[in-house]
Scaffold this active site. Sequence first.
Site, PDB file in Angstrom:
ATOM      1  N   GLY A   1       4.510   1.749 -58.231  1.00  0.00           N
ATOM      2  CA  GLY A   1       3.806   0.726 -58.500  1.00  0.00           C
ATOM      3  C   GLY A   1       2.546   0.978 -59.536  1.00  0.00           C
TER       4      GLY A   1
ATOM      5  N   TYR B   1      10.775  -6.417 -69.017  1.00  0.00           N
ATOM      6  CA  TYR B   1      10.584  -5.247 -68.269  1.00  0.00           C
ATOM      7  C   TYR B   1      11.235  -4.986 -66.868  1.00  0.00           C
ATOM      8  CZ  TYR B   1       8.095  -0.952 -66.705  1.00  0.00           C
ATOM      9  OH  TYR B   1       7.765   0.273 -66.056  1.00  0.00           O
TER      10      TYR B   1
ATOM     11  N   VAL C   1      14.350   8.200 -78.244  1.00  0.00           N
ATOM     12  CA  VAL C   1      15.668   7.946 -77.321  1.00  0.00           C
ATOM     13  C   VAL C   1      16.407   6.640 -77.806  1.00  0.00           C
ATOM     14  CG1 VAL C   1      14.502   9.171 -75.153  1.00  0.00           C
ATOM     15  CG2 VAL C   1      14.305   6.853 -75.197  1.00  0.00           C
TER      16      VAL C   1
ATOM     17  N   ARG D   1       5.755  11.574 -80.261  1.00  0.00           N
ATOM     18  CA  ARG D   1       4.711  12.074 -81.223  1.00  0.00           C
ATOM     19  C   ARG D   1       4.554  13.647 -81.016  1.00  0.00           C
ATOM     20  NH1 ARG D   1       0.459   8.342 -77.727  1.00  0.00           N
ATOM     21  NH2 ARG D   1       2.206   8.742 -76.242  1.00  0.00           N
TER      22      ARG D   1
ATOM     23  N   SER E   1      10.601   1.744 -60.979  1.00  0.00           N
ATOM     24  CA  SER E   1       9.492   1.065 -60.989  1.00  0.00           C
ATOM     25  C   SER E   1       9.525   0.185 -59.970  1.00  0.00           C
ATOM     26  CB  SER E   1       9.029   0.433 -62.318  1.00  0.00           C
ATOM     27  OG  SER E   1       8.036  -0.611 -62.271  1.00  0.00           O
TER      28      SER E   1
ATOM     29  N   VAL F   1       0.297   2.500 -61.764  1.00  0.00           N
ATOM     30  CA  VAL F   1      -0.326   4.117 -62.068  1.00  0.00           C
ATOM     31  C   VAL F   1      -1.080   3.970 -63.545  1.00  0.00           C
ATOM     32  CG1 VAL F   1       0.531   6.450 -62.449  1.00  0.00           C
ATOM     33  CG2 VAL F   1       2.131   4.626 -61.633  1.00  0.00           C
TER      34      VAL F   1
HETATM   35  N1  LIG Z   1       2.115   3.325 -65.327  1.00  0.00           N
HETATM   36  C1  LIG Z   1       2.822   2.793 -64.495  1.00  0.00           C
HETATM   37  O1  LIG Z   1       2.152   1.697 -63.906  1.00  0.00           O
HETATM   38  C2  LIG Z   1       4.146   2.734 -64.360  1.00  0.00           C
HETATM   39  C3  LIG Z   1       4.879   2.318 -63.167  1.00  0.00           C
HETATM   40  C4  LIG Z   1       6.136   2.279 -62.792  1.00  0.00           C
HETATM   41  C5  LIG Z   1       6.851   3.081 -63.805  1.00  0.00           C
HETATM   42  N2  LIG Z   1       6.216   3.432 -64.921  1.00  0.00           N
HETATM   43  C6  LIG Z   1       7.198   4.323 -65.961  1.00  0.00           C
HETATM   44  O2  LIG Z   1       6.779   5.456 -66.045  1.00  0.00           O
HETATM   45  C7  LIG Z   1       7.320   6.178 -67.223  1.00  0.00           C
HETATM   46  C8  LIG Z   1       6.144   6.644 -67.899  1.00  0.00           C
HETATM   47  O3  LIG Z   1       5.220   5.881 -68.207  1.00  0.00           O
HETATM   48  P1  LIG Z   1       3.612   6.270 -68.141  1.00  0.00           P
HETATM   49  O4  LIG Z   1       3.146   5.479 -67.165  1.00  0.00           O
HETATM   50  O5  LIG Z   1       3.511   7.770 -67.968  1.00  0.00           O
HETATM   51  O6  LIG Z   1       3.081   5.706 -69.577  1.00  0.00           O
HETATM   52  P2  LIG Z   1       2.602   6.457 -70.911  1.00  0.00           P
HETATM   53  O7  LIG Z   1       1.458   7.252 -70.590  1.00  0.00           O
HETATM   54  O8  LIG Z   1       2.534   5.095 -72.026  1.00  0.00           O
HETATM   55  O9  LIG Z   1       4.181   7.278 -71.218  1.00  0.00           O
HETATM   56  C9  LIG Z   1       5.161   6.832 -71.745  1.00  0.00           C
HETATM   57  C10 LIG Z   1       5.721   8.091 -72.372  1.00  0.00           C
HETATM   58  O10 LIG Z   1       7.184   7.529 -72.953  1.00  0.00           O
HETATM   59  C11 LIG Z   1       7.430   7.780 -74.135  1.00  0.00           C
HETATM   60  N3  LIG Z   1       8.131   7.003 -75.168  1.00  0.00           N
HETATM   61  C12 LIG Z   1       7.966   5.651 -75.225  1.00  0.00           C
HETATM   62  N4  LIG Z   1       8.898   5.409 -76.219  1.00  0.00           N
HETATM   63  C13 LIG Z   1       9.701   6.384 -76.543  1.00  0.00           C
HETATM   64  C14 LIG Z   1      10.902   6.622 -77.101  1.00  0.00           C
HETATM   65  N5  LIG Z   1      11.268   5.433 -77.972  1.00  0.00           N
HETATM   66  N6  LIG Z   1      11.398   7.711 -77.283  1.00  0.00           N
HETATM   67  C15 LIG Z   1      10.821   8.775 -76.823  1.00  0.00           C
HETATM   68  N7  LIG Z   1      10.004   8.670 -75.914  1.00  0.00           N
HETATM   69  C16 LIG Z   1       9.236   7.391 -75.811  1.00  0.00           C
HETATM   70  C17 LIG Z   1       6.063   8.285 -74.769  1.00  0.00           C
HETATM   71  O11 LIG Z   1       5.955   9.070 -75.699  1.00  0.00           O
HETATM   72  P3  LIG Z   1       5.791   9.268 -77.531  1.00  0.00           P
HETATM   73  O12 LIG Z   1       5.039   7.522 -77.582  1.00  0.00           O
HETATM   74  O13 LIG Z   1       5.134  10.271 -77.849  1.00  0.00           O
HETATM   75  O14 LIG Z   1       7.267   8.756 -77.819  1.00  0.00           O
HETATM   76  C18 LIG Z   1       5.391   8.724 -73.538  1.00  0.00           C
HETATM   77  O15 LIG Z   1       5.314  10.146 -73.603  1.00  0.00           O
HETATM   78  C19 LIG Z   1       8.174   4.850 -68.184  1.00  0.00           C
HETATM   79  O16 LIG Z   1       9.439   4.812 -67.708  1.00  0.00           O
HETATM   80  C20 LIG Z   1       7.173   3.494 -67.267  1.00  0.00           C
HETATM   81  O17 LIG Z   1       8.256   2.416 -67.171  1.00  0.00           O
HETATM   82  C21 LIG Z   1       4.980   3.532 -65.219  1.00  0.00           C
END
Ligand SMILES: NC(=O)c1ccc[n+]([C@@H]2O[C@H](COP(=O)([O-])OP(=O)(O)OC[C@H]3O[C@@H](n4cnc5c(N)ncnc54)[C@H](OP(=O)(O)O)[C@@H]3O)[C@@H](O)[C@H]2O)c1
Length: 259
Positions: free
Chosen positions: A189, A158, A66, A40, A145, A191
Amino acid sequence: MSFSLKGKIACITGASSGIGKATAQVFAEAGANLILTARRKALLDEVAEEIRKKSGVKILTIELDVRSQEQVENAFSFLPAEWKSIDILVNNAGLAVGKDKIQDYNLDEVQTMVETNVLGLIYVTKAVLKGMTERKSGHVVNMGSTAGHEVYPGGSIYNATKFAVNALNQGMKMDTLGDNIRVTSVDPGMVNTDFSTTRFRGDKNKADSVYAGMKPLVAEDVADAILWAVTRPPHVNINEIIMMPVNQSSNLLVHRDPV
Ligand SMILES: NC(=O)c1ccc[n+]([C@@H]2O[C@H](COP(=O)([O-])OP(=O)(O)OC[C@H]3O[C@@H](n4cnc5c(N)ncnc54)[C@H](OP(=O)(O)O)[C@@H]3O)[C@@H](O)[C@H]2O)c1
């Protein structure tokens, strides 16, 4: 203990929201110039503008999915000269879609998770790590994660992708031995970001119920851990950070206050 990243170039994937955006903010406060990527682009440019105003660092934004090997190769081969020597890569882009039994999973959604969380991370790492090993300097932070340590029902795909990130993180540490590269996995965990809204395909009520009656981590907590890991003395490698809210003890064990 210094938390300065002055003069460093940091590339963060998935910087348009959540943990990636918060990491961009704290890195900029520490003085790093930033390459921010996401799909985006308009949102990413807003994030960049907000950070520029506050910190004055240089920021390059790149629209990047990506999952596309071609887009990743192009993005990193054609970086302007002043941006080529990336010091820190944060492989943050990732997502979960759905929470279904493996026998019920929509295969398009399976593909989205595997392509984004595993293949995407590999494409970006390959594009950036080669230069780091040639320069004998660099730090790769992989967003893992707790899902990469413990499987839970409905999480199999996942989970598999984050177990893969865990293996890739360990492998990167071994494959770069002798090249002065640091490799860190940050494994949170719960977030509270857009993560659950994406997982439940836009159903905000379902997403909110994940965090009902408990205080989850926020993106800034994880960004803080990432900043800490990348600002240790140069001979120190933080291999893995596992972090959870106080009221979470495993992926399935969460204490909630009665409503
Ligand atoms: N929130 C949790 O509970 C949690 C826990 C453990 C690990 N994580 C990990 O933390 C990371 C970030 O997640 P978040 O919690 O911050 O969620 P989020 O706010 O939904 O952010 C996800 C980010 O990934 C990007 N993204 C998704 N698909 C993509 C693609 N095909 N190409 C490029 N960018 C892509 C999105 O950007 P666009 O949509 O603009 O591309 C967005 O900036 C992830 O790897 C997630 O698995 C999250």
